[in-house]
Design a protein around this motif. Structure first.
Motif, PDB file in Angstrom:
ATOM      1  N   ILE A  86       0.829  -1.199   0.000  1.00 50.13           N
ATOM      2  CA  ILE A  86       0.000   0.000   0.000  1.00 50.13           C
ATOM      3  C   ILE A  86       0.869   1.257   0.000  1.00 50.13           C
ATOM      4  CG2 ILE A  86      -1.912  -1.155   1.177  1.00 50.13           C
ATOM      5  CD1 ILE A  86      -1.125   0.503   3.693  1.00 50.13           C
ATOM      6  N   ASP A  87       0.295   2.295  -0.545  1.00 48.50           N
ATOM      7  CA  ASP A  87       0.886   3.626  -0.510  1.00 48.50           C
ATOM      8  C   ASP A  87      -0.060   4.468   0.338  1.00 48.50           C
ATOM      9  OD1 ASP A  87       1.440   6.301  -0.892  1.00 48.50           O
ATOM     10  OD2 ASP A  87       1.805   6.125  -3.044  1.00 48.50           O
ATOM     11  N   PRO A  88       0.274   4.673   1.622  1.00 49.19           N
ATOM     12  CA  PRO A  88      -0.633   5.445   2.481  1.00 49.19           C
ATOM     13  C   PRO A  88      -0.671   6.930   2.131  1.00 49.19           C
ATOM     14  CG  PRO A  88       1.364   4.846   3.683  1.00 49.19           C
ATOM     15  CD  PRO A  88       1.434   4.169   2.343  1.00 49.19           C
ATOM     16  N   VAL A  89       0.355   7.441   1.479  1.00 46.89           N
ATOM     17  CA  VAL A  89       0.396   8.856   1.094  1.00 46.89           C
ATOM     18  C   VAL A  89      -0.654   9.147   0.025  1.00 46.89           C
ATOM     19  CG1 VAL A  89       1.817  10.678   0.082  1.00 46.89           C
ATOM     20  CG2 VAL A  89       2.840   9.055   1.702  1.00 46.89           C
ATOM     21  N   HIS A  90      -0.670   8.334  -1.022  1.00 46.77           N
ATOM     22  CA  HIS A  90      -1.607   8.512  -2.128  1.00 46.77           C
ATOM     23  C   HIS A  90      -2.846   7.632  -1.984  1.00 46.77           C
ATOM     24  CE1 HIS A  90       2.361   9.771  -3.695  1.00 46.77           C
ATOM     25  NE2 HIS A  90       1.636  10.773  -4.169  1.00 46.77           N
ATOM     26  N   GLN A  91      -2.921   6.869  -0.889  1.00 46.18           N
ATOM     27  CA  GLN A  91      -4.022   5.969  -0.568  1.00 46.18           C
ATOM     28  C   GLN A  91      -4.328   5.007  -1.709  1.00 46.18           C
ATOM     29  OE1 GLN A  91      -7.316   8.205   1.127  1.00 46.18           O
ATOM     30  NE2 GLN A  91      -6.191   8.301   3.056  1.00 46.18           N
ATOM     31  N   LEU A  92      -3.290   4.259  -2.079  1.00 47.14           N
ATOM     32  CA  LEU A  92      -3.405   3.270  -3.147  1.00 47.14           C
ATOM     33  C   LEU A  92      -3.040   1.881  -2.640  1.00 47.14           C
ATOM     34  CD1 LEU A  92      -1.736   5.279  -6.046  1.00 47.14           C
ATOM     35  CD2 LEU A  92      -4.185   4.816  -5.752  1.00 47.14           C
TER      36      LEU A  92
ATOM     37  N   ASP B 103      -7.841   2.370  -5.114  1.00 48.00           N
ATOM     38  CA  ASP B 103      -7.667   3.339  -4.036  1.00 48.00           C
ATOM     39  C   ASP B 103      -8.212   2.720  -2.743  1.00 48.00           C
ATOM     40  OD1 ASP B 103     -10.479   3.705  -4.001  1.00 48.00           O
ATOM     41  OD2 ASP B 103     -10.360   5.619  -5.073  1.00 48.00           O
ATOM     42  N   PHE B 104      -8.067   3.420  -1.628  1.00 48.01           N
ATOM     43  CA  PHE B 104      -8.477   2.878  -0.328  1.00 48.01           C
ATOM     44  C   PHE B 104      -9.984   2.683  -0.229  1.00 48.01           C
ATOM     45  CE2 PHE B 104      -4.790   3.869   2.840  1.00 48.01           C
ATOM     46  CZ  PHE B 104      -3.909   3.166   2.038  1.00 48.01           C
ATOM     47  N   ASP B 105     -10.764   3.269  -1.136  1.00 47.82           N
ATOM     48  CA  ASP B 105     -12.212   3.064  -1.165  1.00 47.82           C
ATOM     49  C   ASP B 105     -12.600   1.882  -2.046  1.00 47.82           C
ATOM     50  OD1 ASP B 105     -12.847   5.234   0.546  1.00 47.82           O
ATOM     51  OD2 ASP B 105     -12.621   6.623  -1.143  1.00 47.82           O
ATOM     52  N   GLY B 106     -11.618   1.252  -2.685  1.00 46.59           N
ATOM     53  CA  GLY B 106     -11.893   0.104  -3.541  1.00 46.59           C
ATOM     54  C   GLY B 106     -12.182   0.465  -4.983  1.00 46.59           C
ATOM     55  N   LYS B 107     -11.996   1.716  -5.360  1.00 43.65           N
ATOM     56  CA  LYS B 107     -12.223   2.121  -6.754  1.00 43.65           C
ATOM     57  C   LYS B 107     -11.010   1.698  -7.587  1.00 43.65           C
ATOM     58  CE  LYS B 107     -13.191   5.981  -9.774  1.00 43.65           C
ATOM     59  NZ  LYS B 107     -13.137   7.422  -9.952  1.00 43.65           N
ATOM     60  N   TYR B 108     -11.279   0.958  -8.638  1.00 40.61           N
ATOM     61  CA  TYR B 108     -10.236   0.448  -9.523  1.00 40.61           C
ATOM     62  C   TYR B 108      -9.543   1.600 -10.242  1.00 40.61           C
ATOM     63  CZ  TYR B 108      -8.169  -2.166 -13.420  1.00 40.61           C
ATOM     64  OH  TYR B 108      -7.296  -2.694 -14.350  1.00 40.61           O
TER      65      TYR B 108
END
Length: 183
Positions: free
Chosen positions: A70-76, A100-105
């Motif tokens: 994961i990339d917590p900075v860019h929330q990926l 992304d952290f919301d599950g959007k592809y």
């Protein structure tokens, strides 16, 4: 009581700054979940399913997602999505998928698809591999994966552009097809 009856405990938990975790559930579950600090699942972020925006499944059920970073900075979330579909060689599907952290592809990198049409970059046999590990560098926006076929560490930018490769190394002397990478 912390895990659904049809899943197993997370194979990998990555802590977030707020005390929660993002967890990878492989095998029959095929999920990437958000965990509360007490270890209970808060929500499923990504689930295996049909379509390009989900990790692929296979009859064996264990393949995907194989690992994540994961990339917590860019929330990926970057996940190794590999499967063995019916009537395809080993593996018949392979890619580095991004959500992304919301599950959007968000897209994928270095996709291989045995069933792609000739001329499609996804049909390129040099992309046909399992990845044994993954790491990200949020500052430089780089993704590093361990290519089991070549034993190379491969680098990509966040847009999926290949940046090069370097020799990897075997993890165990009797498993020459496994490479290691530490982050």
């Amino acid at each position: 009581d912390r895990y659904p009856a049809d899943s197993m405990p997370a194979r990998k938990l990555i802590p977030l700054a707020d005390g929660r975790f993002i967890g990878l559930n492989v095998y029959n579950a095929g999920l990437i979940d958000l965990y509360r600090p007490d270890g209970r699942v808060a929500k499923t972020i990504i689930a295996r399913g049909a379509g390009i925006d989900h990790p692929h499944g296979a009859d064996q059920g264990w393949q995907t997602p194989m690992n994540m970073a994961i990339d917590p900075v860019h929330q990926l979330i970057f996940a190794l999505d590999t499967a063995l579909p019916d009537r395809a060689p080993y593996p018949g599907w392979s890619r580095i998928a991004v959500w992304d952290f919301d599950g959007k592809y968000q897209g994928d990198m270095n996709r291989f698809d045995w069933f792609a049409k000739e001329g499609d970059p996804a049909k390129d046999a040099t992309r046909q591999t399992y990845y044994d590990g993954i790491g990200v560098d949020p500052k430089r926006q780089r993704v590093y994966v361990l290519n089991r076929k070549s034993l190379n560490i491969m680098a990509f930018d966040y847009k999926g552009v290949p940046l090069g490769a370097a020799p990897g190394r075997t993890a165990l002397p009797w498993q020459e097809s496994v490479v290691t990478l530490g982050f």
